[in-house]
Design a protein around this motif. Structure first.
Motif, PDB file in Angstrom:
ATOM      1  N   ASN A   1       0.832  -1.187   0.000  1.00 28.29           N
ATOM      2  CA  ASN A   1       0.000   0.000   0.000  1.00 28.29           C
ATOM      3  C   ASN A   1       0.877   1.250   0.000  1.00 28.29           C
ATOM      4  OD1 ASN A   1      -2.058   1.984   1.787  1.00 28.29           O
ATOM      5  ND2 ASN A   1      -3.069   0.641   0.315  1.00 28.29           N
ATOM      6  N   GLY A   2       1.977   1.184   0.743  1.00 26.97           N
ATOM      7  CA  GLY A   2       2.944   2.278   0.731  1.00 26.97           C
ATOM      8  C   GLY A   2       3.609   2.425  -0.619  1.00 26.97           C
TER       9      GLY A   2
ATOM     10  N   ALA B   1       5.199  15.219  -2.751  1.00 27.27           N
ATOM     11  CA  ALA B   1       6.326  14.731  -1.955  1.00 27.27           C
ATOM     12  C   ALA B   1       5.922  13.464  -1.214  1.00 27.27           C
ATOM     13  CB  ALA B   1       6.788  15.800  -0.971  1.00 27.27           C
ATOM     14  N   ILE B   2       6.919  12.816  -0.599  1.00 29.89           N
ATOM     15  CA  ILE B   2       6.715  11.534   0.084  1.00 29.89           C
ATOM     16  C   ILE B   2       7.153  11.658   1.540  1.00 29.89           C
ATOM     17  CG2 ILE B   2       7.410   9.088   0.155  1.00 29.89           C
ATOM     18  CD1 ILE B   2       8.184   9.445  -2.850  1.00 29.89           C
ATOM     19  N   TYR B   3       6.366  11.025   2.426  1.00 30.62           N
ATOM     20  CA  TYR B   3       6.814  10.823   3.798  1.00 30.62           C
ATOM     21  C   TYR B   3       6.712   9.340   4.098  1.00 30.62           C
ATOM     22  CZ  TYR B   3       6.891  10.703   8.890  1.00 30.62           C
ATOM     23  OH  TYR B   3       7.200  10.410  10.189  1.00 30.62           O
ATOM     24  N   MET B   4       7.858   8.685   4.327  1.00 30.12           N
ATOM     25  CA  MET B   4       7.885   7.254   4.609  1.00 30.12           C
ATOM     26  C   MET B   4       7.718   7.024   6.110  1.00 30.12           C
ATOM     27  SD  MET B   4       8.003   5.852   1.710  1.00 30.12           S
ATOM     28  CE  MET B   4       8.077   4.173   2.374  1.00 30.12           C
ATOM     29  N   ALA B   5       6.548   6.501   6.490  1.00 30.03           N
ATOM     30  CA  ALA B   5       6.243   6.281   7.901  1.00 30.03           C
ATOM     31  C   ALA B   5       6.621   4.880   8.367  1.00 30.03           C
ATOM     32  CB  ALA B   5       4.760   6.521   8.153  1.00 30.03           C
ATOM     33  N   GLY B   6       6.818   3.978   7.425  1.00 27.97           N
ATOM     34  CA  GLY B   6       7.083   2.591   7.791  1.00 27.97           C
ATOM     35  C   GLY B   6       8.554   2.338   8.096  1.00 27.97           C
TER      36      GLY B   6
ATOM     37  N   PRO C   1      10.672  14.791  -3.939  1.00 29.84           N
ATOM     38  CA  PRO C   1      11.087  15.231  -2.606  1.00 29.84           C
ATOM     39  C   PRO C   1      10.602  14.258  -1.515  1.00 29.84           C
ATOM     40  CG  PRO C   1      10.118  17.044  -3.841  1.00 29.84           C
ATOM     41  CD  PRO C   1       9.837  15.795  -4.623  1.00 29.84           C
ATOM     42  N   GLU C   2      11.410  14.109  -0.463  1.00 31.22           N
ATOM     43  CA  GLU C   2      11.034  13.285   0.691  1.00 31.22           C
ATOM     44  C   GLU C   2      11.081  14.115   1.965  1.00 31.22           C
ATOM     45  OE1 GLU C   2      12.547   9.183   1.081  1.00 31.22           O
ATOM     46  OE2 GLU C   2      13.638   9.568  -0.782  1.00 31.22           O
ATOM     47  N   TYR C   3      10.077  13.920   2.830  1.00 26.78           N
ATOM     48  CA  TYR C   3      10.075  14.557   4.137  1.00 26.78           C
ATOM     49  C   TYR C   3      10.719  13.607   5.142  1.00 26.78           C
ATOM     50  CZ  TYR C   3       6.723  18.265   2.821  1.00 26.78           C
ATOM     51  OH  TYR C   3       6.103  19.353   2.261  1.00 26.78           O
ATOM     52  N   ASN C   4      11.596  14.145   5.972  1.00 29.45           N
ATOM     53  CA  ASN C   4      12.167  13.338   7.050  1.00 29.45           C
ATOM     54  C   ASN C   4      11.260  13.341   8.284  1.00 29.45           C
ATOM     55  OD1 ASN C   4      14.516  12.631   5.621  1.00 29.45           O
ATOM     56  ND2 ASN C   4      15.431  14.641   6.097  1.00 29.45           N
ATOM     57  N   GLU C   5      10.462  14.411   8.409  1.00 30.43           N
ATOM     58  CA  GLU C   5       9.505  14.520   9.503  1.00 30.43           C
ATOM     59  C   GLU C   5       8.145  14.906   8.919  1.00 30.43           C
ATOM     60  OE1 GLU C   5      10.899  17.269  12.409  1.00 30.43           O
ATOM     61  OE2 GLU C   5      12.660  16.067  12.947  1.00 30.43           O
TER      62      GLU C   5
END
Length: 497
Positions: free
Chosen positions: A59-60, A78-83, A105-109
C-alpha cells in the motif's frame, strides 16, 4: 452485479493474478497508482501541495508511485515514509528507488503546515490488528489537520488506514478520507458503516485483474447497480392479473391500518396482479377507501376453512406489519404457518412473535424471508445490537444458515444472505428512517416473490429497489420532508424509468 470482497479474498485474487497469470506485482502497482492519479486530477489544482504518507507494505508502494507520477506531471508532490525501512516490501523498495532517481522530494519529519492534499498509503487491506504507536499518533495528527479547513483533502489508497476491510469497523483509529480509490473490487468495509462514512466518496478502479482470477477465487459477496434493474421480472402482452402473483398481506391492527396499506400498496406498485389484505374489522372501511384495488378480508369473519382457502389462493404471504404481539395473534400465525406452503415474507411483529416461539422455524420449511431491523435481530439471535453491528455480514449469514431462511438485516447498510451468499446494499439514505418504510419493503419483496422470483433474488432485488426509491424520493422532496408515501412515489418513478 459486482463482487464485494473481503481482504483475504482480494489477497487471493491478487496472488493468483501475479503467480498464475503472470502479471507482475509492479505492473498492478503502476496501474493502481495511475488510476488514482487520474481520479485525483479531477479534484485537485496545480497549485496544491501534495504529501503521500506511505507505510512499509505494498500500500505504501502504491503511495510512492502516486507521488512520483504526480511529480512527473508537474504537481508539487512529496513523500513521507512512515514505515520501518527494514520491513519495506520488495515492491515498495523498488518504488522508492525509482522515486529517488526521478527526484521526488522526501520529508524526514511529518510537516503538514503547507499541505492541502494528503494521500494515505499507510496501511492496506491486510491490516487486522489494532493500530498502535507511532501510527496512532500519526493518524490522529492527520485527522486534526484535515478537520481544521474544509478545502483540505485526504485520498485513501484502497482503504482508509485503520479501517477493517471486512467489517467497516475502526481498528483502534482510522485516517478519515474524503475520497477512496479502491482497486479491483469493492471491499466490504467500504460499504458497511461506519466504514462507508470514513471512506468518503469511493471509486472502484479496474487495474487489470483477469476475470479468471475471480472465477478461481470467487467472492460470497456482491452488490447491485443501475443496470441490474434489468433483472426485474418482465411483463408480457399475453398475460392477465393472475400471471403476476397473488399476494396475501396479513397486517394491521386497530389504529394500525397504515402498515397494511403500505405493504399492500407497494406490492401492487412492483407489479403484483392481485393483493388481498387480512386485517381486523376496524381497518376494513379505511383500507377499502385508501386501497380500493385490494380485496379486504377481516379476522372477525375468518374461520378455519376460509383461512385455508386464502392460504391456498396466495402465491406469497406478507406477514407482520402492525399486527401486534397478542396471544390470539400468535395462535393465528401458527395456524398460518402450518396451513401454508407458499413463500413467506415475515416482518415487524411477526418477527417479534417468532422470537418468542422458536419452534415455529420447523414450520417455515426453508421458504421464508425474515426482514429484521437491528432490534428485532437482537431478539431473534440473543446478540446485542453492538455485537451485530460489529459484523453485519457475519450475523446475517449465520442466522440464514442456521435457520434455513433468507435474512434481510435492515440497517444503514443493509445486508441480505441465503446462508451462502451476501448482498451488500448501497442504495437508500437517512430520509428513509421514517414510519412505514419497512412495511413498504416487505410489500416490495412480497410482490417480487409473488411474480415468480426466487426467494433470495426477491429479497436482494427488493432491498435494492426500495433503497433506489428512497434516493429518488430524496431527490424530489429532500431528506426531512420524505415519508413512506414519498418512498412509494419514488418506487413508481424508478420503475417507470
Amino acid at each position: 452485479m459486482k463482487a464485494v470482497v473481503t481482504g483475504n479474498e482480494m489477497k487471493a485474487i491478487d496472488t493468483y493474478t501475479i503467480q498464475e497469470m503472470g502479471i507482475p506485482s509492479l505492473v498492478l502497482m503502476e496501474r493502481a497508482a495511475l488510476s488514482m492519479v487520474c481520479r485525483m486530477k479531477e479534484r485537485i489544482d496545480r497549485a496544491d501541495r501534495i504529501l503521500c504518507i506511505c507505510g512499509a507494505g505494498n500500500n505504501g508502494g502504491d503511495g510512492v508511485a502516486v507521488a512520483r507520477i504526480l511529480f512527473g506531471q508537474g504537481y508539487s508532490a512529496a513523500i513521507y515514509m512512515a514505515g520501518n525501512p527494514e520491513k519495506w516490501t520488495e515492491e515498495t523498495k523498488k518504488q522508492i528507488q525509482i522515486a529517488r532517481n526521478v527526484g521526488v522530494p522526501e520529508y524526514n519529519e511529518l510537516d503538514l503546515t503547507h499541505i492541502r492534499v494528503l494521500v494515505d498509503g499507510l496501511f492496506g487491506i491486510g491490516l487486522s490488528k489494532t493500530v498502535r504507536e507511532p501510527y496512532h499518533t500519526l493518524i490522529e495528527k492527520v485527522n486534526q489537520w484535515r478537520g481544521r479547513r474544509k478545502e483540505r483533502q485526504v485520498w485513501a489508497v484502497d482503504v482508509p488506514s485503520g479501517l477493517s476491510s471486512d467489517t467497516g469497523q475502526p481498528l483502534g483509529c482510522v485516517l478519515k478520507a474524503d475520497y477512496t480509490v479502491t482497486f479491483g473490487y469493492m471491499k466490504r468495509g467500504i460499504i458497511l458503516y461506519p466504514g462507508r462514512e470514513l471512506a468518503g466518496k469511493c471509486f472502484v478502479e479496474n487495474i487489470g485483474f483477469p476475470g479468471k482470477s475471480l472465477q478461481v477465487h470467487p467472492s460470497a459477496g456482491f452488490t447491485c447497480h443501475v443496470q441490474d434493474f434489468e433483472q426485474l421480472p418482465k411483463r408480457k402482452n399475453d398475460s392477465n392479473k393472475g400471471t403476476y402473483g397473488k399476494i396475501l398481506v396479513i397486517a394491521g391492527s386497530k389504529n394500525m391500518s397504515g402498515a397494511a396499506y403500505f405493504a399492500g400498496r407497494s406490492a401492487f406498485v412492483v407489479g403484483a396482479g392481485l393483493v388481498r389484505i387480512l386485517t381486523p374489522e376496524a381497518n376494513r372501511v379505511i383500507l377499502q377507501s385508501q386501497l380500493p384495488q385490494a380485496m379486504i378480508s377481516v379476522w372477525e369473519e375468518t374461520d378455519r376453512d376460509s383461512l385455508a382457502n386464502m392460504l391456498a389462493w396466495a402465491d406469497t404471504l406478507v406477514i407482520g406489519p402492525g399486527i401486534g404481539t397478542s396471544e390470539i395473534m400468535a395462535q393465528r400465525l401458527k395456524s398460518v404457518f402450518a396451513g401454508s406452503q407458499c413463500p413467506i415474507v415475515l416482518d415487524a411483529d411477526g418477527l417479534n412473535l417468532l422470537a418468542e416461539h422458536e419452534e415455529w422455524y420447523s414450520l417455515l420449511n426453508g421458504r421464508t424471508i425474515l426482514t429484521p431491523h437491528m432490534g428485532e435481530m437482537s431478539r431473534l439471535t440473543g446478540c446485542s445490537i453492538d455485537e451485530l453491528k460489529a459484523d453485519r455480514g457475519k450475523a446475517a449469514l449465520k442466522l440464514a444458515r442456521e435457520r434455513q431462511i433468507i435474512c434481510v438485516l435492515k440497517d444503514s447498510s443493509t445486508v441480505v444472505s441465503d446462508g451462502k451468499h451476501l448482498y451488500f446494499n448501497q442504495t437508500g439514505n437517512h430520509g428513509m428512517a421514517t414510519g412505514g418504510s419497512g412495511d413498504v419493503l416487505a410489500g416490495v419483496i412480497g410482490g417480487l416473490s409473488g411474480a415468480g422470483e426466487g426467494l433470495f433474488k426477491a429479497a436482494y432485488m427488493g432491498v435494492f429497489l426500495h433503497g433506489s426509491a428512497g434516493d429518488a424520493a430524496a431527490a424530489r422532496f429532500g431528506f426531512r420532508g420524505m415519508t413512506s408515501v414519498e418512498i412509494i412515489e419514488g418506487l413508481i418513478e424508478i420503475l417507470k424509468n
